[in-house]
Design an enzyme around this catalytic site. Sequence first.
Site, PDB file in Angstrom:
ATOM      1  N   CYS A 128      10.328  30.170 -57.835  1.00 25.32           N
ATOM      2  CA  CYS A 128      10.954  31.303 -58.735  1.00 25.32           C
ATOM      3  C   CYS A 128      12.715  30.971 -58.941  1.00 25.32           C
ATOM      4  O   CYS A 128      13.028  31.192 -59.791  1.00 25.32           O
ATOM      5  CB  CYS A 128      10.575  32.737 -58.315  1.00 25.32           C
ATOM      6  N   HIS A 241      14.999  38.342 -59.152  1.00 24.46           N
ATOM      7  CA  HIS A 241      15.968  37.710 -58.330  1.00 24.46           C
ATOM      8  C   HIS A 241      17.317  37.500 -59.290  1.00 24.46           C
ATOM      9  O   HIS A 241      17.279  37.500 -60.478  1.00 24.46           O
ATOM     10  CB  HIS A 241      15.636  36.166 -58.041  1.00 24.46           C
TER      11      HIS A 241
END
Length: 337
Positions: A128, A241
């Site tokens: 990710c 994130h």
Amino acid sequence: MFETIAVVGATGAVGTLIRQMLEERELPYRKIKFLASQRSAGTTLTFKGQQHTVEELRPEAFEGVDLAIGSTPDEVAKEFAPWAVERNCVVVDESGYWRMDPKVPLVVPEVNPDAIENHQGLISSPNCSTTQMVVAMKPLYDASRIRRVVVSTYQATSGAGVKGQADLKNGTHAFLHGSAYKYEAFKHPIAFNLIPQIGSPKYQGYTSEEMKMVHETHKIFGDDSIRVCPTCIRVPVDNCHSESILVETERKITVAEARELFAAAPGIKLVDDLDAGKYPMPADCDGDDAVFIGRIREDLSSENGLAFWCVSDNLRKGAATNAVQIAELLIKTQAAV
Ligand SMILES: NC(=O)c1ccc[n+]([C@@H]2O[C@H](COP(=O)([O-])OP(=O)(O)OC[C@H]3O[C@@H](n4cnc5c(N)ncnc54)[C@H](OP(=O)(O)O)[C@@H]3O)[C@@H](O)[C@H]2O)c1
């Protein structure tokens, strides 16, 4: 059109989003099945208003399945992917296990869609933290090759799966109530703290998560000359994130040009107005498929450096969305043959 799709790891943090994604997007298939461990086998889950029983992940589960989207731990992906491929099922895998295998394309559809063409039954989706960075790098790279990247990540607890999500909530509750809590996903408290280690020690003081960002970036761009220096940090944010990214390009890219390039790039949304207090933040990006970019600045310390801030939903573009986009790309490329 796929005949039967299997969602492998359907009960996990990413698997849950894959199910949501398949409800939201128009991926054509006739049947769908949901696989997980023995622990979940026999439980039911709701998909498009209907109840489905979760099946145990076994080799025979792939009979008659032509697409499997896998979101399991690495060691499970190592085992199940060959079971599926042997039965002529194409696997799109979220785990880290197959990503660096030279026979396995590592694909982000906005960056290297052509890599899918020579797949041999197995396609990997990147880590990710890599995915959102390479989507952000792509328009700059195309305008003026990127020589160097310095990136610091601020990674959400959902990146560590359902146990990571539970650790933040339960650890925070325990902290506020002065009670004890035994963390499951993290080896230090994450509530009211941050942890400057994601993954295990891997290479010259860098962790496995950091080295994934180096190797996967090289593979996706097909350019091993990009120098990447990552620092990966776990922060007490539930989802999305964030990354502080500094790139050095071959020729100078001004802030104005960078804004134009980002604004025109697929998959990117620009939120960049410091005076108005507008920039991407995890709470605002949660639930969106885009990679958000803001705080674009020329580097004060190098000639051709450009600094920016990048936020993306790690469970969506960092995982589920990217995998479903790969499946959509499979349909498109097969249709084009
Ligand atoms: N979280 C992220 O942001 C993210 C982003 C990109 C990639 N990934 C990767 O995606 C994968 C899944 O991550 P996650 O965060 O969704 O983890 P998770 O929440 O822990 O879910 C893991 C899933 O795998 C299943 N599973 C575990 N052991 C199994 C076994 N022995 N046999 C069959 N199924 C098994 C679990 O089923 P049970 O419920 O039955 O245990 C569950 O459905 C990992 O490889 C991760 O590195 C995660």
